[in-house]
Write an enzyme that holds these catalytic residues in place. Structure first.
Site, PDB file in Angstrom:
ATOM      1  N   CYS A 142     -13.331  57.980 -30.378  1.00 59.32           N
ATOM      2  CA  CYS A 142     -14.395  57.494 -29.498  1.00 59.32           C
ATOM      3  C   CYS A 142     -14.477  55.961 -29.523  1.00 59.32           C
ATOM      4  O   CYS A 142     -13.557  55.300 -29.101  1.00 59.32           O
ATOM      5  CB  CYS A 142     -15.723  58.156 -29.833  1.00 59.32           C
ATOM      6  SG  CYS A 142     -16.921  58.007 -28.468  1.00 59.32           S
ATOM      7  N   HIS A 235     -14.829  63.465 -28.622  1.00 58.21           N
ATOM      8  CA  HIS A 235     -15.242  63.922 -29.958  1.00 58.21           C
ATOM      9  C   HIS A 235     -14.875  65.388 -30.155  1.00 58.21           C
ATOM     10  O   HIS A 235     -15.742  66.262 -30.237  1.00 58.21           O
ATOM     11  CB  HIS A 235     -16.755  63.764 -30.125  1.00 58.21           C
ATOM     12  CG  HIS A 235     -17.208  62.388 -30.457  1.00 58.21           C
ATOM     13  ND1 HIS A 235     -17.016  61.816 -31.697  1.00 58.21           N
ATOM     14  CD2 HIS A 235     -17.856  61.456 -29.717  1.00 58.21           C
ATOM     15  CE1 HIS A 235     -17.533  60.597 -31.716  1.00 58.21           C
ATOM     16  NE2 HIS A 235     -18.042  60.350 -30.523  1.00 58.21           N
ATOM     17  N   GLU A 237     -14.047  66.744 -32.769  1.00 63.59           N
ATOM     18  CA  GLU A 237     -14.526  67.208 -34.076  1.00 63.59           C
ATOM     19  C   GLU A 237     -15.965  67.702 -34.046  1.00 63.59           C
ATOM     20  O   GLU A 237     -16.423  68.348 -35.000  1.00 63.59           O
ATOM     21  CB  GLU A 237     -14.384  66.087 -35.111  1.00 63.59           C
ATOM     22  CG  GLU A 237     -15.460  65.005 -35.072  1.00 63.59           C
ATOM     23  CD  GLU A 237     -15.296  63.984 -33.963  1.00 63.59           C
ATOM     24  OE1 GLU A 237     -16.100  63.037 -33.903  1.00 63.59           O
ATOM     25  OE2 GLU A 237     -14.352  64.134 -33.145  1.00 63.59           O
TER      26      GLU A 237
END
Length: 304
Positions: A142, A235, A237
């Site tokens: 990011c 993102h 994750e």
């Protein structure tokens, strides 16, 4: 992990032509195995949450991975207990003489600021410069992807008219690329940012490849051709409720933020968010650990 088959088997050439990693007996017999050393520079405010998210995917592999957590010295997190930081985190000065197979630099909620205005910018640039010689492959996530592209290649970021917020469809530009291998023709990933990088700027850097993008969310995964640098603007994750928590946080702050797109059923914030990017995250992080790190990093890290 690679599949080990005889080089004479017809499938060896077929799979090799598809850029699927196959290994013959000669190479397999010369491989040495040791744990991978992965460092995480955690710039997220809620560091424990970020740790859990990243470690979930780094552990989803048969490879043994040793983790070193790093915090900045020029800015101390206000949202993580100091006891936790003291016990589990190192400063850059503590590890700068070590070498690592991989490094992950997380995002940070500072994208509205100019890079040089960020409190820890000088420290971050020192770490990114160090990574060139002491890390085999680095993932930037990011805001860190924008910071890395700016520092290494002079690529600017641009303000968005409204926050890129939600879960968006993406495609892969080269189905044979190692980092994105196995992803569906259309796959989903979360974004949460106020700025972007543009294709025309990235294409000016001959070392870089755009591996994945989105019609609405724009550039998604960029990597150097040797995979020593990976830049992910979203993102993957994030867990199921992360965007929900960010939305509630922003509303409580009085920010004029829209409901995350393609996230809640019927845009009803009382509904359980749709979690439709887990497989994507597993594949990309697994591919990075295997193809970009494990299969290429030297067994003796001192030779890096």
């Amino acid at each position: 992990m690679p599949i080990k088959i005889p080089i004479q088997l017809p499938a060896f050439q077929v799979l090799s032509n598809e850029n699927i990693f196959v290994m013959n007996d000669e190479r397999a017999n010369t491989q040495d195995i040791r744990p991978l050393k992965i460092a995480i520079l955690n710039l997220m405010p809620k560091k424990i949450v970020a740790e859990n998210q990243l470690l979930r995917y780094l552990s989803n592999t048969p490879l043994q991975v040793e983790i070193t957590l790093i915090q900045t010295k020029t800015y101390i997190s206000q949202n993580t207990p100091s006891e936790h930081l003291d016990k589990f985190y190192s400063y850059f000065d503590d590890i700068k003489d070590q070498k690592f197979d991989g490094l992950i630099i997380t995002g940070a909620p500072v994208e509205k600021m100019e890079f040089e205005e960020v409190t820890y910018w000088n420290e971050l640039t020192k770490i990114m410069e160090w990574s060139k010689t002491n890390v085999f492959s680095t993932i930037h996530i990011c805001w860190a992807s924008q910071a890395g592209l700016y520092y290494h290649y002079g690529i600017p970021k641009y303000d968005l008219e409204e926050k890129m917020f939600g879960v968006f469809p993406h495609w892969v530009n080269d189905e044979k690329a190692d980092l994105t291998r196995g992803l569906d023709d259309v796959f989903y990933a979360p974004h949460s940012r106020h700025t972007e990088v543009k294709r025309e700027d990235i294409e000016k850097a001959p070392e870089l490849e755009i591996l994945s993008e989105s019609e609405e969310a724009g550039i998604f995964i960029v990597a150097t051709k040797d995979r020593r640098g990976v830049f992910i603007t979203g993102h993957m994750e994030y867990d199921r409720n992360t965007l929900k928590d960010e939305y509630i946080r922003d509303k409580e702050k009085g920010d004029n933020v829209a409901i995350p797109k393609n996230y809640f059923k019927n845009d009803d914030v009382n509904e359980t968010p749709k979690y439709i990017w887990r497989a994507t995250a597993s594949l990309v992080f697994g591919n990075w650990l295997n193809y970009c790190v494990y299969q290429n990093t030297p067994f003796d890290l001192n030779k890096l």
